[in-house]
Write a protein that holds these residues in place. Structure first.
Motif, PDB file in Angstrom:
ATOM      1  N   ASP A 163       1.126  -1.439  -0.182  1.00 41.94           N
ATOM      2  CA  ASP A 163      -0.023   0.209  -0.193  1.00 41.94           C
ATOM      3  C   ASP A 163       0.934   1.509  -0.556  1.00 41.94           C
ATOM      4  OD1 ASP A 163      -1.574   1.616   0.318  1.00 41.94           O
ATOM      5  OD2 ASP A 163      -2.319   1.380   2.372  1.00 41.94           O
ATOM      6  N   ALA A 164       0.579   2.251  -0.902  1.00 45.77           N
ATOM      7  CA  ALA A 164       1.768   3.200  -1.751  1.00 45.77           C
ATOM      8  C   ALA A 164       1.198   4.475  -0.831  1.00 45.77           C
ATOM      9  CB  ALA A 164       2.141   3.321  -2.833  1.00 45.77           C
ATOM     10  N   SER A 165       0.066   4.372   0.227  1.00 52.57           N
ATOM     11  CA  SER A 165      -0.632   6.043  -0.091  1.00 52.57           C
ATOM     12  C   SER A 165       0.014   7.205   0.923  1.00 52.57           C
ATOM     13  CB  SER A 165      -2.262   5.495   0.830  1.00 52.57           C
ATOM     14  OG  SER A 165      -2.119   4.215   1.071  1.00 52.57           O
ATOM     15  N   GLY A 166       0.355   8.010   0.310  1.00 55.48           N
ATOM     16  CA  GLY A 166       1.380   8.606   1.700  1.00 55.48           C
ATOM     17  C   GLY A 166       2.478   8.770   0.394  1.00 55.48           C
ATOM     18  N   PHE A 167       2.636   7.790  -0.033  1.00 56.02           N
ATOM     19  CA  PHE A 167       4.355   7.302  -0.458  1.00 56.02           C
ATOM     20  C   PHE A 167       4.521   7.890  -1.555  1.00 56.02           C
ATOM     21  CE2 PHE A 167       3.435   4.672   3.262  1.00 56.02           C
ATOM     22  CZ  PHE A 167       5.438   4.318   3.403  1.00 56.02           C
ATOM     23  N   VAL A 168       6.297   8.874  -1.832  1.00 56.78           N
ATOM     24  CA  VAL A 168       6.444   8.138  -3.366  1.00 56.78           C
ATOM     25  C   VAL A 168       6.777   7.167  -3.762  1.00 56.78           C
ATOM     26  CG1 VAL A 168       8.628   9.606  -4.834  1.00 56.78           C
ATOM     27  CG2 VAL A 168       7.719  10.610  -2.598  1.00 56.78           C
ATOM     28  N   LYS A 169       6.229   6.765  -4.791  1.00 59.40           N
ATOM     29  CA  LYS A 169       5.929   5.611  -5.297  1.00 59.40           C
ATOM     30  C   LYS A 169       7.154   5.764  -6.555  1.00 59.40           C
ATOM     31  CE  LYS A 169       2.613   2.272  -5.861  1.00 59.40           C
ATOM     32  NZ  LYS A 169       2.775   1.049  -7.169  1.00 59.40           N
ATOM     33  N   LEU A 170       7.908   4.670  -6.180  1.00 63.13           N
ATOM     34  CA  LEU A 170       9.508   4.489  -7.301  1.00 63.13           C
ATOM     35  C   LEU A 170       9.428   3.231  -7.629  1.00 63.13           C
ATOM     36  CD1 LEU A 170      10.886   7.510  -6.725  1.00 63.13           C
ATOM     37  CD2 LEU A 170       9.381   7.070  -7.765  1.00 63.13           C
ATOM     38  N   ASP A 171       8.096   2.067  -7.115  1.00 64.31           N
ATOM     39  CA  ASP A 171       8.779   0.914  -6.993  1.00 64.31           C
ATOM     40  C   ASP A 171       8.005  -0.063  -8.267  1.00 64.31           C
ATOM     41  OD1 ASP A 171       6.118   1.248  -6.443  1.00 64.31           O
ATOM     42  OD2 ASP A 171       6.460  -0.059  -5.117  1.00 64.31           O
ATOM     43  N   ALA A 172       7.090   0.234  -9.307  1.00 65.56           N
ATOM     44  CA  ALA A 172       6.357  -0.255 -10.067  1.00 65.56           C
ATOM     45  C   ALA A 172       6.756  -0.192 -11.647  1.00 65.56           C
ATOM     46  CB  ALA A 172       4.716  -0.651  -9.140  1.00 65.56           C
ATOM     47  N   LEU A 178       0.155   3.650 -18.931  1.00 66.92           N
ATOM     48  CA  LEU A 178      -1.518   3.774 -18.511  1.00 66.92           C
ATOM     49  C   LEU A 178      -1.777   2.457 -17.988  1.00 66.92           C
ATOM     50  CD1 LEU A 178      -2.888   4.476 -22.810  1.00 66.92           C
ATOM     51  CD2 LEU A 178      -3.061   5.772 -20.547  1.00 66.92           C
ATOM     52  N   ALA A 179      -1.087   2.158 -16.975  1.00 67.45           N
ATOM     53  CA  ALA A 179      -1.451   0.521 -15.565  1.00 67.45           C
ATOM     54  C   ALA A 179      -1.855   0.245 -16.084  1.00 67.45           C
ATOM     55  CB  ALA A 179      -0.134   1.054 -15.225  1.00 67.45           C
ATOM     56  N   GLY A 180      -2.746   1.663 -15.473  1.00 73.49           N
ATOM     57  CA  GLY A 180      -4.371   1.543 -14.915  1.00 73.49           C
ATOM     58  C   GLY A 180      -5.691   0.826 -15.629  1.00 73.49           C
ATOM     59  N   VAL A 184      18.855  -3.073  -5.201  1.00 72.89           N
ATOM     60  CA  VAL A 184      17.551  -2.345  -5.191  1.00 72.89           C
ATOM     61  C   VAL A 184      17.141  -1.508  -6.655  1.00 72.89           C
ATOM     62  CG1 VAL A 184      17.342  -1.644  -2.417  1.00 72.89           C
ATOM     63  CG2 VAL A 184      18.097  -0.496  -4.741  1.00 72.89           C
ATOM     64  N   ARG A 185      15.737  -2.166  -7.058  1.00 70.59           N
ATOM     65  CA  ARG A 185      16.134  -1.624  -8.519  1.00 70.59           C
ATOM     66  C   ARG A 185      14.727   0.097  -7.876  1.00 70.59           C
ATOM     67  NH1 ARG A 185      10.763  -4.656 -11.351  1.00 70.59           N
ATOM     68  NH2 ARG A 185       9.603  -3.260  -9.263  1.00 70.59           N
ATOM     69  N   LEU A 186      14.902   1.040  -8.834  1.00 74.93           N
ATOM     70  CA  LEU A 186      14.197   2.455  -8.692  1.00 74.93           C
ATOM     71  C   LEU A 186      13.704   3.148  -9.675  1.00 74.93           C
ATOM     72  CD1 LEU A 186      18.077   4.262  -7.513  1.00 74.93           C
ATOM     73  CD2 LEU A 186      16.044   2.747  -5.714  1.00 74.93           C
ATOM     74  N   THR A 187      12.228   3.325  -9.873  1.00 73.31           N
ATOM     75  CA  THR A 187      11.436   3.848 -10.861  1.00 73.31           C
ATOM     76  C   THR A 187      12.073   5.289 -11.450  1.00 73.31           C
ATOM     77  OG1 THR A 187      10.110   1.922 -10.075  1.00 73.31           O
ATOM     78  CG2 THR A 187       9.545   3.875 -11.890  1.00 73.31           C
ATOM     79  N   VAL A 188      12.312   5.247 -12.574  1.00 66.64           N
ATOM     80  CA  VAL A 188      12.327   6.751 -12.410  1.00 66.64           C
ATOM     81  C   VAL A 188      11.289   7.591 -12.610  1.00 66.64           C
ATOM     82  CG1 VAL A 188      13.294   8.763 -13.750  1.00 66.64           C
ATOM     83  CG2 VAL A 188      14.142   5.800 -13.915  1.00 66.64           C
ATOM     84  N   GLY A 189      11.172   8.513 -11.938  1.00 71.43           N
ATOM     85  CA  GLY A 189       9.904   9.108 -11.480  1.00 71.43           C
ATOM     86  C   GLY A 189      10.052  10.917 -11.811  1.00 71.43           C
TER      87      GLY A 189
END
Ligand SMILES: *Cc1c(COP(=O)(O)O)cnc(C)c1O
Length: 342
Positions: free
Chosen positions: A8-17, A206-208, A320-325
């Motif tokens: 659950d990523a609410s409130g996070f900078v989401k750089l995992d997916a 368009l992941a959603g 670790v794997r960092l998504t580019v945001g």
């Protein structure tokens, strides 16, 4: 086994997916809303969404002799291909470390999974692949181009050797990260009798909506269509994709910006003490650090969510794997990394 973990990523900078961090421009989003309002939600989807398929063929450069099969995300296509080949004793093969759904789908379908280790620099070990193909005669060979989680764009010559050796297999080239790689096997999707090319709109932004597609010779696609769940692409996804493919330049521009951000982030992280950044052709970076758990926990406290892949495979020790945001997200990521690496 455990289920696929999605934190659950609410409130996070989401750089995992590996999501695209950018929203649609407001005027385009408003027009999309109007377009979706006209969709008949009371009706099942059409048996074959020809308008969408034709638009994908035109927009994505699918060769004329190839057909297109749609999936509810390319995850569903992975599952359909696996199920279609799941006769007793069947095996699938992929380099390791690689995308987890290849092995998971195999497990669900009671298909054997053969993982062939990459070299330590995450390039393809073509000799080991050829030996494993000869030994196991896999029904399917998965090649992610570029690979997740390493970001490696495998050598085309090595892939050609695998295709030539795999006369009893189907080679699926998974181009989930094509918007960031700018290299593609799509122009060659119809060239071989044992190759298909798989893509998704997820990483493009368009992941959603959950839409993946498979391009290849109709003889292959007709077989996979037999195990496709009816109505697998819902009417809202069809309408959104049909509309947005007319504006794919907007998404392409976002991908171009992320490629620039990838270069900046790679340079900044590589300058931190103890961080080794691997070359990536995706919208993410694989980074080896002195202590992956410490990095993950420190970032979590700083409300930045990344993926600790260090336990996935021995070759990924302390990675670790960092998504580019977006630029501000990457700045928060680097600031948090400094807390633990300095
Ligand atoms: C993300 C990803 C996919 C799956 O994408 P969908 O969202 O299911 O379309 C497929 N292959 C690779 C290598 C990926 O990283």
């Amino acid at each position: 086994m455990t289920s696929y973990p999605v934190p659950d990523a609410s409130g996070f900078v989401k750089l995992d997916a590996m999501e695209n961090p950018f929203a649609l421009p407001p005027d385009l989003a408003a027009k999309l809303g109007e377009h979706l309002a006209g969709v008949a939600l009371n009706r099942y989807p059409a048996p074959r969404p020809d308008a969408l398929i034709d638009k994908i063929k035109r927009t994505m450069g699918v060769p004329p002799d190839c057909d297109v099969l749609l999936g509810n995300g390319s995850d569903e296509i992975i599952s359909m291909i696996t199920v279609a080949c799941a006769k007793p004793g069947a095996k699938v093969l992929a380099p390791e470390p690689g995308f987890v759904m290849y092995a998971m789908s195999a497990k669900f379908a009671h298909v054997g999974f053969v993982g062939v280790p990459l070299r330590a620099d995450f390039t393809l070990d073509a000799d080991a692949m050829l030996a494993a193909i000869a030994e196991h005669e896999p029904a399917v060979i998965w090649l992610a181009y570029p690979n997740n989680p390493t970001g490696t764009l495998f050598d085309d010559g090595a892939i050609e050797r695998i295709i030539a050796a795999a006369s009893k297999s189907l080679v699926v080239i998974d181009e989930a990260y094509q918007p960031f790689a700018q290299h593609s096997w799509m122009p060659r999707a119809g060239e071989f009798d044992n190759v298909v090319v798989m893509r998704t709109v997820s990483k493009l932004g368009l992941a959603g909506i959950r839409l993946g597609y498979l391009a290849g010779r109709p003889t292959w696609l007709n077989e996979f269509d037999k195990v496709r769940p009816p109505y697998n692409i819902n009417v809202l996804t069809q309408a959104a994709a049909t509309f947005l493919l007319d504006h794919v330049d907007v998404l392409d521009a976002q991908a171009a910006q992320l490629r620039v951000e990838r270069g900046k982030l790679a340079a900044e992280v590589a300058a931190l003490p103890g961080a080794q950044v691997f070359d990536s052709a995706g919208n993410f970076l694989l980074v080896r650090v002195p202590d992956a758990s410490a990095v993950f926990e420190t970032l979590l406290s700083a409300r930045v969510l990344i993926k600790n892949v260090s336990k996935m495979h021995p070759l990924l020790a302390n990675c670790v794997r960092l998504t580019v945001g977006a630029p501000d997200e990457n700045a928060r990521l680097v600031a948090a990394l400094k807390l633990v690496l300095n």
